[in-house]
Design an enzyme around this catalytic site. Structure first.
Site, short mmCIF file in Angstrom:
data_model
loop_
_atom_site.label_atom_id
_atom_site.label_comp_id
_atom_site.label_asym_id
_atom_site.label_seq_id
_atom_site.Cartn_x
_atom_site.Cartn_y
_atom_site.Cartn_z
N LYS A 183 0.82 -1.22 0.00
CA LYS A 183 0.00 0.00 0.00
C LYS A 183 0.85 1.27 0.00
O LYS A 183 0.49 2.26 -0.64
CB LYS A 183 -0.95 -0.02 1.20
CG LYS A 183 -2.00 -1.12 1.11
CD LYS A 183 -2.93 -1.10 2.30
CE LYS A 183 -3.93 -2.26 2.20
NZ LYS A 183 -4.80 -2.15 1.02
N LYS A 278 -8.67 -11.04 -4.98
CA LYS A 278 -9.67 -11.15 -3.91
C LYS A 278 -10.76 -10.12 -4.09
O LYS A 278 -10.52 -8.98 -4.49
CB LYS A 278 -8.97 -10.95 -2.56
CG LYS A 278 -9.86 -11.28 -1.36
CD LYS A 278 -9.04 -11.21 -0.09
CE LYS A 278 -9.90 -11.54 1.13
NZ LYS A 278 -9.13 -11.47 2.39
N LYS A 281 -13.37 -4.24 -1.25
CA LYS A 281 -14.06 -2.96 -1.18
C LYS A 281 -13.31 -1.88 -1.95
O LYS A 281 -13.90 -0.93 -2.44
CB LYS A 281 -14.20 -2.51 0.27
CG LYS A 281 -15.07 -3.37 1.14
CD LYS A 281 -15.07 -2.81 2.56
CE LYS A 281 -15.87 -3.67 3.52
NZ LYS A 281 -15.82 -3.13 4.90
#
Length: 414
Positions: A183, A278, A281
């Site tokens: 990230k 995966k 969201k």
């Protein structure tokens, strides 16, 4: 996906093993800890993964013969972030499994709102998203007579323990976290907050506060759970045992070292647009996921457009057909059928016929949840009461652990 936090379990009245050589031999304390008092990395023990069908005695169980078994249940704590919409991956990978766990374990399920701010977020929506997530927990079948439901930030011990644990956490451990590397690389140093680096310490606090026996854990959280276990052992060695007893404490271990608990199916639901990624969201396209509150038409449209392949028939576990495996797994879990039944039913089916079957199964399964969700959201007093009662129960457990940690670390009593 907005990272599901743990995924977070015995009661505080249980006795704890003493800090003795026998425990070192058994593996409760890394041998390296016995050779130095410095802040060094402990010997890593392999994580032993367990399914729901088998539960073994945890490391913190006393070694001496016990009196007849009691009815005290093992404890599990888990939670989901209130970022974005709760989708099928959250439901099948976590929430749906909670329903069966609450019948066999002492369970606490919370909305991890503190984890939701580690990346840029909409402050205007956080409160609403938190209430929505709590309502979905209840709509999915979490029973407040069996489980406590609460908001993470409503139990202040989470943040307090995180700070105390931070003082014992080597920065090198955090720098190795894969999620942080990925990230931070995408966002750039100027856009990465310290909270993203220390997120695993807060997750450790979430788990250790409640003396958790087991942690429901997904594939992307295994590394964080390993850090939690190592951190528990580190604090137990640095401040527990005789050191704690000399300060007026009971001695023994401060934290229970939790074991991972993985579901037999549904732990990793993949994207509708890429069977190798995966369901998340954070994915830019809403087409990639089925949200629990999606309407019938939206569900039908997403399944109609989802990615498939050109092979004839459908099959599980073919590495060349990730979309087939993912969609069949979703159908299996939505329909309640066994893997063998689904494989036999769909082996000669074409994609067009199967998509209709999958759409109907999704709508039939999710519609009662959506109806119950609307009922709960229309009664704000009920939802507020559930969250307040849950926070009170959780705080009673958390405060007892936190007070022990303060005492063992030498703080002046309040």
């Amino acid at each position: 996906m907005g990272r599901p936090a743990l995924s977070h379990f015995l009661t505080l009245s249980h006795s704890y093993p003493r800090f003795t050589p026998s425990l070192v031999r058994r593996g409760c304390f890394p041998v390296k800890y016995m050779k130095t008092t410095g802040f060094v990395s402990p010997t890593r023990r392999p994580i032993r993964f367990r399914c729901f069908c088998s539960v073994s005695v945890s490391d913190s169980e006393p070694l001496v013969p016990q009196s007849p078994p009691t009815t005290v249940k093992k404890r599990i704590v888990s939670g989901v972030q209130p970022t974005g919409s709760i989708h099928l991956g959250n439901y099948l990978g976590a929430i749906k499994n909670w329903i069966s766990l609450q019948n066999s374990y002492d369970t606490l399920f919370f909305i991890v709102d503190l984890h939701a701010i580690t990346l840029p977020y909409d402050a205007q929506q956080l409160s609403k998203a938190t209430r929505d997530t709590a309502a979905i927990y209840l709509a999915c079948g979490v029973d407040t007579s069996k489980a406590s439901v609460f908001v993470q930030s409503h139990v202040r011990a989470h943040v307090e323990l995180m700070w105390l644990l931070s003082s014992a956490t080597p920065i090198g451990w955090l720098n190795k976290m894969i999620q942080f590397k990925e990230k931070s690389r995408k966002a750039g140093d100027e856009n990465v907050a310290v909270a993203l680096l220390t997120y695993p310490v807060l997750m450790a606090s979430d788990i250790l506060l409640y003396q958790s026996d087991f942690v429901p854990v997904g594939e992307d959280q295994k590394q964080h759970l390993e850090l939690t276990r190592e951190l528990a052992e580190r604090v137990n060695f640095l401040y527990g045992g005789r050191k704690w007893k000399k300060l007026g404490g009971r001695g023994g271990t401060i934290f229970k070292v939790p074991e991972p608990l993985i579901p037999p199916a549904g732990a990793r639901v993949m994207s509708l647009t890429d069977g190798l990624s995966k369901m998340s969201k954070s994915a830019p396209s809403d087409q990639s996921r089925i949200n629990l509150l999606d309407s019938k038409d939206v569900i039908a449209n997403k399944i109609k457009r989802c990615k498939t392949d050109s092979f004839i028939g459908l099959e599980f576990d073919n590495p060349e057909r990730p979309e087939s495996n993912n969609l069949l797994s979703i159908y299996q879990l939505m329909s309640g059928k066994t893997k063998e039944e689904v494989a036999q039913e769909c082996e000669n089916m074409n994609w067009g016929t199967f998509k209709i079957l999958l759409t109907d199964a999704l709508i039939d399964h999710l519609q009662p949840i959506q109806v119950r969700y609307e009922e709960i959201m229309s009664d704000s007093a009920y939802l507020d009461r559930v969250l307040a009662e849950g926070a009170t129960k959780a705080a009673d457990i958390a405060d007892a652990t936190l007070n022990n940690v303060y005492q063992a670390m030498g703080f002046l009593r309040r």
